[in-house]
Motif scaffolding. Structure first.
Motif, PDB file in Angstrom:
ATOM      1  N   LEU A  60       9.116  -5.507   2.906  1.00 39.84           N
ATOM      2  CA  LEU A  60       8.374  -4.555   3.728  1.00 39.84           C
ATOM      3  C   LEU A  60       8.948  -3.143   3.589  1.00 39.84           C
ATOM      4  N   THR A 116      -1.398  -2.864   0.785  1.00 40.32           N
ATOM      5  CA  THR A 116      -1.844  -3.223   2.134  1.00 40.32           C
ATOM      6  C   THR A 116      -1.776  -4.732   2.340  1.00 40.32           C
ATOM      7  N   ALA A 117      -2.275  -5.480   1.379  1.00 38.58           N
ATOM      8  CA  ALA A 117      -2.254  -6.942   1.484  1.00 38.58           C
ATOM      9  C   ALA A 117      -0.822  -7.464   1.532  1.00 38.58           C
ATOM     10  N   ALA A 119       1.926  -5.852   2.505  1.00 39.97           N
ATOM     11  CA  ALA A 119       2.543  -5.482   3.779  1.00 39.97           C
ATOM     12  C   ALA A 119       2.028  -6.365   4.916  1.00 39.97           C
ATOM     13  N   ALA A 120       0.726  -6.622   4.944  1.00 39.93           N
ATOM     14  CA  ALA A 120       0.154  -7.469   5.995  1.00 39.93           C
ATOM     15  C   ALA A 120       0.708  -8.894   5.913  1.00 39.93           C
ATOM     16  N   LEU A 121       0.777  -9.430   4.713  1.00 43.15           N
ATOM     17  CA  LEU A 121       1.300 -10.790   4.544  1.00 43.15           C
ATOM     18  C   LEU A 121       2.784 -10.873   4.916  1.00 43.15           C
ATOM     19  N   LEU A 123       4.281  -8.958   7.143  1.00 38.83           N
ATOM     20  CA  LEU A 123       4.330  -8.894   8.607  1.00 38.83           C
ATOM     21  C   LEU A 123       4.018 -10.254   9.233  1.00 38.83           C
ATOM     22  N   ILE A 124       3.058 -10.967   8.667  1.00 36.95           N
ATOM     23  CA  ILE A 124       2.732 -12.317   9.136  1.00 36.95           C
ATOM     24  C   ILE A 124       3.932 -13.239   8.936  1.00 36.95           C
ATOM     25  N   ARG A 127       6.520 -12.577  11.569  1.00 33.60           N
ATOM     26  CA  ARG A 127       6.142 -13.141  12.869  1.00 33.60           C
ATOM     27  C   ARG A 127       6.377 -14.648  12.902  1.00 33.60           C
TER      28      ARG A 127
END
Length: 131
Positions: A60, A116-117, A119-121, A123-124, A127
């Motif tokens: 990230l 974007t993809a 970074a989103a993955l 972040l998931i 979590r």
């Protein structure tokens, strides 16, 4: 994490293919994006190999600056930002019509979507690690 790694591998391979096989010289902003994408393939690959979700933190830290540069480049390409402030004053233009693949898909947009993809993955994944 594996999907993010796959995206980074495809983006890295695509950048090498476009530059070396297709002979398209990258602009300054493309080089900056490569500086952030290429290590992602390595960082995420090692994290996946070791089964370390903590590698998402490091990924990230590399993906977000790459996303910012790619977003800037996409904004320049589509004319949302004035070309007067573009860093591509010499060499290949950052907004050249040849900055496409298959004659239709803008390379800066592909880069933005990839970062974007990823970074989103990531972040998931972070979590999931906390829960």
């Amino acid at each position: 994490m594996y999907v993010a790694w796959t995206i980074a591998l495809v983006a890295t391979g695509g950048a090498i293919f476009i530059g070396e096989v297709m002979g398209q010289t990258p602009c300054v902003l493309c080089w900056y994006q490569r500086i952030f994408m290429f290590p992602l393939a390595l960082i995420l690959g090692l994290a996946c190999f070791k089964g370390d979700l903590g590698g998402a933190k490091y990924g990230l830290l590399v993906a977000v600056p790459g996303l910012l540069i790619a977003g800037w480049h996409t904004s320049l390409y589509f004319g949302l930002i004035s070309q007067a402030i573009a860093p591509c004053s010499q060499g290949v233009s950052c907004t050249d019509a040849n900055m496409t693949i298959w004659g239709a898909v803008p390379l800066p947009l592909l880069s933005t979507l990839s970062f974007t993809a990823i970074a989103a993955l990531l972040l998931i994944a972070l979590r999931k690690e906390k829960s």
